[in-house]
Motif scaffolding. Structure first.
Motif, PDB file in Angstrom:
ATOM      1  N   LYS A   1      30.847 -62.671  23.808  1.00 22.37           N
ATOM      2  CA  LYS A   1      31.637 -64.038  23.665  1.00 22.37           C
ATOM      3  C   LYS A   1      30.849 -65.016  22.806  1.00 22.37           C
ATOM      4  O   LYS A   1      29.486 -65.040  23.106  1.00 22.37           O
TER       5      LYS A   1
ATOM      6  N   SER B   1      32.756 -70.270  31.842  1.00 19.23           N
ATOM      7  CA  SER B   1      31.424 -70.788  31.490  1.00 19.23           C
ATOM      8  C   SER B   1      30.419 -69.665  31.572  1.00 19.23           C
ATOM      9  O   SER B   1      29.379 -69.723  31.147  1.00 19.23           O
TER      10      SER B   1
ATOM     11  N   TYR C   1      24.886 -64.721  24.060  1.00 16.99           N
ATOM     12  CA  TYR C   1      25.708 -65.912  23.775  1.00 16.99           C
ATOM     13  C   TYR C   1      24.755 -66.826  22.975  1.00 16.99           C
ATOM     14  O   TYR C   1      25.140 -67.414  21.858  1.00 16.99           O
TER      15      TYR C   1
ATOM     16  N   ASP D   1      23.154 -74.572  37.116  1.00 13.42           N
ATOM     17  CA  ASP D   1      24.651 -73.915  37.418  1.00 13.42           C
ATOM     18  C   ASP D   1      25.186 -73.609  36.053  1.00 13.42           C
ATOM     19  O   ASP D   1      24.744 -74.042  34.750  1.00 13.42           O
ATOM     20  N   VAL D   2      26.227 -72.534  35.983  1.00 16.93           N
ATOM     21  CA  VAL D   2      26.655 -71.982  34.868  1.00 16.93           C
ATOM     22  C   VAL D   2      27.309 -73.232  33.673  1.00 16.93           C
ATOM     23  O   VAL D   2      27.209 -72.994  32.659  1.00 16.93           O
ATOM     24  N   THR D   3      27.793 -74.048  34.472  1.00 15.12           N
ATOM     25  CA  THR D   3      28.615 -75.036  33.718  1.00 15.12           C
ATOM     26  C   THR D   3      27.484 -75.883  32.869  1.00 15.12           C
ATOM     27  O   THR D   3      27.771 -76.525  31.778  1.00 15.12           O
ATOM     28  N   LEU D   4      26.369 -76.182  33.454  1.00 12.06           N
ATOM     29  CA  LEU D   4      25.294 -76.841  32.748  1.00 12.06           C
ATOM     30  C   LEU D   4      24.311 -75.913  31.936  1.00 12.06           C
ATOM     31  O   LEU D   4      24.198 -76.257  31.014  1.00 12.06           O
ATOM     32  N   GLN D   5      24.399 -74.539  32.174  1.00  9.81           N
ATOM     33  CA  GLN D   5      23.708 -73.619  31.452  1.00  9.81           C
ATOM     34  C   GLN D   5      24.516 -73.704  30.167  1.00  9.81           C
ATOM     35  O   GLN D   5      23.570 -73.661  29.116  1.00  9.81           O
ATOM     36  N   VAL D   6      25.787 -73.658  29.961  1.00 12.78           N
ATOM     37  CA  VAL D   6      26.401 -73.476  28.706  1.00 12.78           C
ATOM     38  C   VAL D   6      26.230 -74.863  27.677  1.00 12.78           C
ATOM     39  O   VAL D   6      25.942 -74.916  26.583  1.00 12.78           O
ATOM     40  N   GLN D   7      26.217 -75.899  28.612  1.00 12.59           N
ATOM     41  CA  GLN D   7      25.841 -77.100  27.830  1.00 12.59           C
ATOM     42  C   GLN D   7      24.333 -77.121  27.157  1.00 12.59           C
ATOM     43  O   GLN D   7      24.109 -77.438  26.107  1.00 12.59           O
TER      44      GLN D   7
ATOM     45  N   GLY E   1      19.485 -80.352  35.431  1.00 17.50           N
ATOM     46  CA  GLY E   1      20.089 -80.378  34.237  1.00 17.50           C
ATOM     47  C   GLY E   1      19.344 -81.514  33.389  1.00 17.50           C
ATOM     48  O   GLY E   1      19.170 -81.338  32.256  1.00 17.50           O
TER      49      GLY E   1
ATOM     50  N   ILE F   1      21.458 -61.154  30.270  1.00 13.08           N
ATOM     51  CA  ILE F   1      21.989 -60.405  29.043  1.00 13.08           C
ATOM     52  C   ILE F   1      22.937 -61.405  28.516  1.00 13.08           C
ATOM     53  O   ILE F   1      23.099 -61.256  27.408  1.00 13.08           O
ATOM     54  N   GLY F   2      23.947 -62.074  29.246  1.00 10.25           N
ATOM     55  CA  GLY F   2      24.923 -62.810  28.990  1.00 10.25           C
ATOM     56  C   GLY F   2      24.336 -64.040  28.237  1.00 10.25           C
ATOM     57  O   GLY F   2      24.651 -64.282  27.109  1.00 10.25           O
TER      58      GLY F   2
ATOM     59  N   GLU G   1      29.000 -74.440  42.497  1.00 10.87           N
ATOM     60  CA  GLU G   1      27.804 -74.783  41.983  1.00 10.87           C
ATOM     61  C   GLU G   1      26.762 -75.576  43.041  1.00 10.87           C
ATOM     62  O   GLU G   1      27.131 -75.834  44.074  1.00 10.87           O
TER      63      GLU G   1
ATOM     64  N   PRO H   1      28.384 -66.869  30.557  1.00 11.28           N
ATOM     65  CA  PRO H   1      28.126 -66.087  29.118  1.00 11.28           C
ATOM     66  C   PRO H   1      28.375 -64.419  29.430  1.00 11.28           C
ATOM     67  O   PRO H   1      27.890 -63.951  30.354  1.00 11.28           O
ATOM     68  N   ARG H   2      28.960 -63.987  28.190  1.00  7.38           N
ATOM     69  CA  ARG H   2      29.065 -62.517  28.347  1.00  7.38           C
ATOM     70  C   ARG H   2      28.749 -61.835  26.977  1.00  7.38           C
ATOM     71  O   ARG H   2      28.889 -62.503  26.009  1.00  7.38           O
ATOM     72  N   ILE H   3      28.783 -60.638  27.048  1.00  4.88           N
ATOM     73  CA  ILE H   3      28.351 -59.871  25.877  1.00  4.88           C
ATOM     74  C   ILE H   3      29.705 -59.849  24.955  1.00  4.88           C
ATOM     75  O   ILE H   3      30.626 -59.648  25.372  1.00  4.88           O
TER      76      ILE H   3
ATOM     77  N   GLU I   1      28.021 -83.514  34.889  1.00  2.00           N
ATOM     78  CA  GLU I   1      27.468 -82.975  36.068  1.00  2.00           C
ATOM     79  C   GLU I   1      28.148 -82.928  37.336  1.00  2.00           C
ATOM     80  O   GLU I   1      28.992 -84.178  37.498  1.00  2.00           O
TER      81      GLU I   1
ATOM     82  N   ASP J   1      24.312 -74.686  24.423  1.00  3.08           N
ATOM     83  CA  ASP J   1      24.892 -75.111  23.129  1.00  3.08           C
ATOM     84  C   ASP J   1      24.096 -76.328  22.482  1.00  3.08           C
ATOM     85  O   ASP J   1      23.985 -76.056  21.280  1.00  3.08           O
TER      86      ASP J   1
END
Lengths: 335, 317
Positions: A266, A260, B220, B186-192, B158, B215-216, A52, A262-264, A275, B195
């Protein structure tokens, strides 16, 4: 099989900065950006570094080329200490090891033509002159898929994908053996980035280049690399062959990063909470424990060493084996 | 009637050298509580679409045709007062660079106070602080009192994005347009964050239009997806359908060009996106399309429906 030729070996590398506490403070604090990193890289292979923002991956890339002075550890380039190479002949290192940056807009001088941008290195390193230099530049343009007639144009005349090709041509102009690629496709569109990645793979094959490929995007890193190192707050958490990082990851952080994405198709992602902590205030014991669903008391006390799990897979987690076997389940109460 | 309807919208940037056709005949509608994803590459017109919906198009941009209806009302016919009301309580937008969207000279709390004062008139500091704290809790900030005291530069990416979402929610808008809001995270924050937005759309029935090149992320987050190319909608339908079996060659090619996790060549799309300086009388994707035929260069394919998916392509591929 051909004997592997070691290009780079890094041992216990550390880079730290002194950071002032506020604008006018007298006291300063040590920020350990890279902490005890070791790896080896062979000719024609790629090590991917993923993590990250703020994990130290860019600092690591720069330190390898001594663009940032390491504070501990050693870097050996083709059997010779980088420090020694720099003392004897600094140009030598700059010729053999190049770097590509993320932003193709700021990494090209807007007042120079493409020809002089790519030719500059050739001239500095005394590789060719006059007509021969022009020919070499044209050859390089062809190599990266650009028309030779672009030689007299300026950077603003090109799209971002074309600019990144110019950046690559400039890096390759001096016949390097190692190229550090710092997020080379992050600012590009998917379809443009795909073409740049293809070009880089093709060039690697053709010129036997060794890459250090730095990115926050695990998918892109996996696509480019033979080995991957997952970095968190300056330390490698797990290093393994790409296949193992993706299908056989043992460190909870590696798994979380992969999960984490994201994918088509999922629908649910169980990601990480919180953080990344400030690198000025690294948690005791395992530095990932504050966000780790598996953390226990032990993790707050002892720093887990990188332990080998066969086939070169190194994991820094107290419960690497137990998590894989399913005998250690998430505690859901990060300490 | 949809909550928000866009009809045949064309937007042009009239520069000295050329007229850039950023949007050409875009039509769609969203219903309350729906999550629509808009996916496309740079220059496909997805951000222009966001500003057009809010009536934020300014010189050299010009709406050439079509209209945007908010709750049945044409925004071009609204007076300043109505427009202003629509832009906070009706629809609002969150941008990519969260820290740049905050005023660096004032604290987070002052941002909230400004919005409250503007919308609801003068009120005590205490009252507005309580409201701000409640909003920050809604977006998952655990120490809201502390955060309110901070300036933009003291917030992480974030955290700043959460503050912006809370600010957008302050006026309980019906539609929130999110323009690449997780791209810098970052991806981990993106998911948060994704959601969090999902939860808001379910709990508060807020409509979301999520603009992204990823696209991902679209897959989602959104229930319906609109794929844009060269200022046009080339495919639209339920996200799960469109992304699992795309009908338009561009959507197909875009999905095929994603990295697979193996060290091998990607199926990159040949060529580059077309210049937008002339009117298209042909399929804009034809020069890069693997299935092109002569017809694609002489006629523009109209939008038609195939199995509940709208596509702008002549062929059943």
């Amino acid at each position: 099989m051909k004997e592997k030729e070691n290009i780079l070996s890094v041992e216990d590398l550390g880079v730290s900065f002194l950071v002032k506490e506020g604008q006018f403070a007298r006291k300063s604090q040590k920020l350990q950006a890279v902490d005890g990193v070791s790896f080896r890289l062979e000719r024609g292979e790629t090590l991917g570094v993923v993590g990250e923002s703020g994990c130290g991956k860019t600092t690591l890339g720069r330190a390898i080329l001594y663009l940032e002075k390491p504070t501990s550890g050693k870097i050996v380039f083709k059997g010779e200490l980088v420090e020694d190479i720099l003392r004897k002949n600094p140009l030598e290192l700059r010729r053999k090891a190049q770097i590509i940056f993320q932003d193709p807009y700021t990494s090209l001088n807007p007042r120079m033509t493409v020809g002089s941008i790519i030719g500059e290195g050739i001239e500095i390193h005394n590789l060719a002159k006059g007509r021969a230099k022009q020919e070499r530049v044209k050859e390089l343009l062809g190599l990266v898929g650009l028309d030779a007639s672009y030689i007299a144009r300026y950077p603003h005349e090109f799209s971002s994908g074309q600019r990144q090709r110019i950046v690559i041509a400039r890096a390759l102009a001096v016949d390097p053996e190692l190229v550090v690629c710092d997020e080379p496709v992050s600012s590009l569109d998917v379809s443009v980035g795909a073409k740049i990645l293809n070009l880089m793979l093709e060039l690697q094959k053709r010129l036997s280049l060794a890459y250090i490929f730095i990115s926050h995007d695990l998918d892109v890193v996996a696509h480019m690399s033979d080995y991957i190192a997952v970095m968190y707050l300056g330390k490698f958490m797990e290093t393994a062959k790409t296949h193992d990082i993706i299908h056989n990851a043992r460190h909870p952080y590696t798994r979380a990063l992969w999960e984490s994405m994201p994918r088509i198709g999922k629908e649910k992602i169980v990601g990480l909470k919180g953080e990344i902590p400030s690198p000025l205030n690294i948690p005791s014991g395992c530095r990932f424990r504050t966000r780790c669903p598996y953390a226990t008391e032990l993790c707050a006390q002892d720093v887990p060493p990188l332990t080998e799990f066969g086939d070169g897979q190194l994991v820094a987690c107290h419960y690497a084996k137990e998590i894989k076997d399913g005998t250690h389940v998430p505690t859901n109460a990060p300490v | 009637m949809g909550l928000l309807e866009v009809e045949n919208l064309s937007l042009q940037y009239e520069t000295r050298n050329a007229d850039i056709r950023a949007l050409s005949n875009v039509s769609f509608a969203v219903n309350p509580g729906e999550r629509l994803g808009v996916v496309g590459e740079s220059g496909s017109g997805k951000s222009s679409l966001g500003s057009a919906i809010l009536g934020l198009v300014s010189f050299p941009g010009k709406i050439k045709s079509g209209r945007v209806l908010f709750q049945g009302k044409d925004i071009a016919l609204m007076n300043d007062k109505e427009l202003e009301k629509m832009r906070g309580e009706g629809a609002t937008m969150i941008f990519q660079d969260s820290r740049a969207s905050l005023n660096p000279l004032i604290t987070a709390e002052e941002h909230f106070r400004d919005v409250f004062r503007y919308r609801f008139g003068k009120e005590s500091k205490q009252a507005s602080r309580e409201k701000a704290v409640a909003l920050l809790k809604d977006v998952g900030i655990t120490d809201p009192e502390e955060r309110l005291k901070q300036y933009a530069h003291q917030l992480s990416g974030g955290m700043a994005q959460r503050v912006l979402i809370a600010l957008a929610l302050a006026q309980s808008p019906k539609v929130i347009i999110c323009d690449e809001i997780t791209t810098a995270l970052d991806v981990t924050l993106q998911v948060q964050i994704l959601d969090l937005l999902k939860e808001l759309s379910e709990k508060k029935e807020t409509t979301f239009i999520l603009i992204s090149h990823d696209i991902g992320v679209i897959s989602y987050f959104s229930e319906r997806v609109m794929v844009m190319y060269a200022g046009m909608v080339v495919e639209e339908g339920a996200t799960s359908e469109v992304l699992s079996h795309p009908y338009h060659p561009y959507t197909k090619a875009l999905i095929a060009s994603l990295p697979t996790g193996e060290k091998e060549m990607l199926n990159a799309i040949e060529g580059e996106p077309p210049s937008l300086s002339q009117e298209f009388t042909m399929c804009p994707f034809a020069p890069r399309c693997s299935r092109r035929e002569d017809r694609c260069f002489s006629e523009k394919p109209p939008i038609r429906v195939r199995d509940n998916q709208k596509i702008a392509c002549f062929f059943d591929i």
